[in-house]
Write a protein that holds these residues in place. Sequence first.
Motif, PDB file in Angstrom:
ATOM      1  N   ALA A   5       0.864  -1.277  -0.137  1.00 51.34           N
ATOM      2  CA  ALA A   5      -0.410   0.226  -0.094  1.00 51.34           C
ATOM      3  C   ALA A   5       0.930   1.284   0.272  1.00 51.34           C
ATOM      4  O   ALA A   5       0.414   1.831  -0.569  1.00 51.34           O
ATOM      5  CB  ALA A   5      -1.094  -0.278   1.694  1.00 51.34           C
ATOM      6  N   THR A   6       1.837   1.524   0.649  1.00 53.39           N
ATOM      7  CA  THR A   6       3.161   2.504   1.098  1.00 53.39           C
ATOM      8  C   THR A   6       3.469   2.526  -0.726  1.00 53.39           C
ATOM      9  O   THR A   6       3.735   3.851  -1.234  1.00 53.39           O
ATOM     10  CB  THR A   6       4.031   2.344   1.644  1.00 53.39           C
ATOM     11  N   ALA A   7       3.580   1.515  -1.474  1.00 57.45           N
ATOM     12  CA  ALA A   7       4.291   1.913  -2.541  1.00 57.45           C
ATOM     13  C   ALA A   7       3.483   1.873  -3.437  1.00 57.45           C
ATOM     14  O   ALA A   7       3.676   2.967  -4.703  1.00 57.45           O
ATOM     15  CB  ALA A   7       5.516   0.247  -3.097  1.00 57.45           C
ATOM     16  N   LYS A   8       1.995   1.776  -3.452  1.00 57.00           N
ATOM     17  CA  LYS A   8       1.099   2.383  -4.403  1.00 57.00           C
ATOM     18  C   LYS A   8       0.878   3.488  -4.519  1.00 57.00           C
ATOM     19  O   LYS A   8       0.685   4.420  -4.891  1.00 57.00           O
ATOM     20  CB  LYS A   8      -0.166   1.360  -3.843  1.00 57.00           C
ATOM     21  N   LEU A   9       0.759   3.936  -3.334  1.00 57.57           N
ATOM     22  CA  LEU A   9       0.776   5.292  -2.597  1.00 57.57           C
ATOM     23  C   LEU A   9       1.898   6.774  -2.572  1.00 57.57           C
ATOM     24  O   LEU A   9       1.363   7.198  -3.302  1.00 57.57           O
ATOM     25  CB  LEU A   9      -0.030   6.097  -0.923  1.00 57.57           C
ATOM     26  N   GLN A  10       2.997   5.879  -2.860  1.00 58.46           N
ATOM     27  CA  GLN A  10       3.878   6.586  -3.249  1.00 58.46           C
ATOM     28  C   GLN A  10       4.094   6.729  -4.516  1.00 58.46           C
ATOM     29  O   GLN A  10       4.299   7.364  -4.952  1.00 58.46           O
ATOM     30  CB  GLN A  10       5.145   5.996  -2.542  1.00 58.46           C
ATOM     31  N   GLY A  11       3.617   5.638  -5.981  1.00 53.22           N
ATOM     32  CA  GLY A  11       3.678   5.819  -6.953  1.00 53.22           C
ATOM     33  C   GLY A  11       3.078   6.671  -7.241  1.00 53.22           C
ATOM     34  O   GLY A  11       3.036   7.726  -8.239  1.00 53.22           O
ATOM     35  N   GLU A  12       1.427   6.665  -6.123  1.00 54.63           N
ATOM     36  CA  GLU A  12       0.441   8.073  -6.649  1.00 54.63           C
ATOM     37  C   GLU A  12       0.515   9.070  -6.398  1.00 54.63           C
ATOM     38  O   GLU A  12       0.958  10.467  -7.886  1.00 54.63           O
ATOM     39  CB  GLU A  12      -0.528   7.460  -5.884  1.00 54.63           C
ATOM     40  N   ARG A  13       1.734   9.076  -5.154  1.00 52.55           N
ATOM     41  CA  ARG A  13       1.874  10.141  -4.833  1.00 52.55           C
ATOM     42  C   ARG A  13       2.693  11.185  -6.032  1.00 52.55           C
ATOM     43  O   ARG A  13       2.855  12.552  -6.633  1.00 52.55           O
ATOM     44  CB  ARG A  13       2.791  10.472  -3.587  1.00 52.55           C
TER      45      ARG A  13
END
Length: 140
Positions: free
Chosen positions: A62-70
């Motif tokens: 989830a953190t990796a996904k959020l970082q990608g979205e960010r």
Amino acid sequence: MEVIVKSLISALFVGALGLVIYVQYNGLKEAQGRIKDAEQATRDRDGTIKTLKAAADRDKKATAKLQGERNSIAATLTERENLIDNLQHENATIRSWADAPLPDAIARLRERPAATGAAAYAERLPSGDALPAAGSSPQD
């Protein structure tokens, strides 16, 4: 008499041996119970560790996904800021609009500090009558 003494000694020896065997047997049963408890505790701990590892893996994804979205949002923001800058440089109408001062109401909005929590927000509210709770009738 010697036979009686030997018999009593033999009986005491057999009794003592029986007592030692009984104590050892009870100790063995208690040790087996502790082993079962320790095995159950180990299984419980292993289950907890497995659950925590799965949660950590989900959080990492989830953190990796959020970082990608960010990163994507940051790239879009940079693109749009560059587009606005280019439009201001190329178009006199947009440049004059961007250089115009903000209306007073909007300028006041920009002057207020951001509310960092419910207490900070409540401090900025006027100290008049509070709104009634939802579903309750107003007091006369």
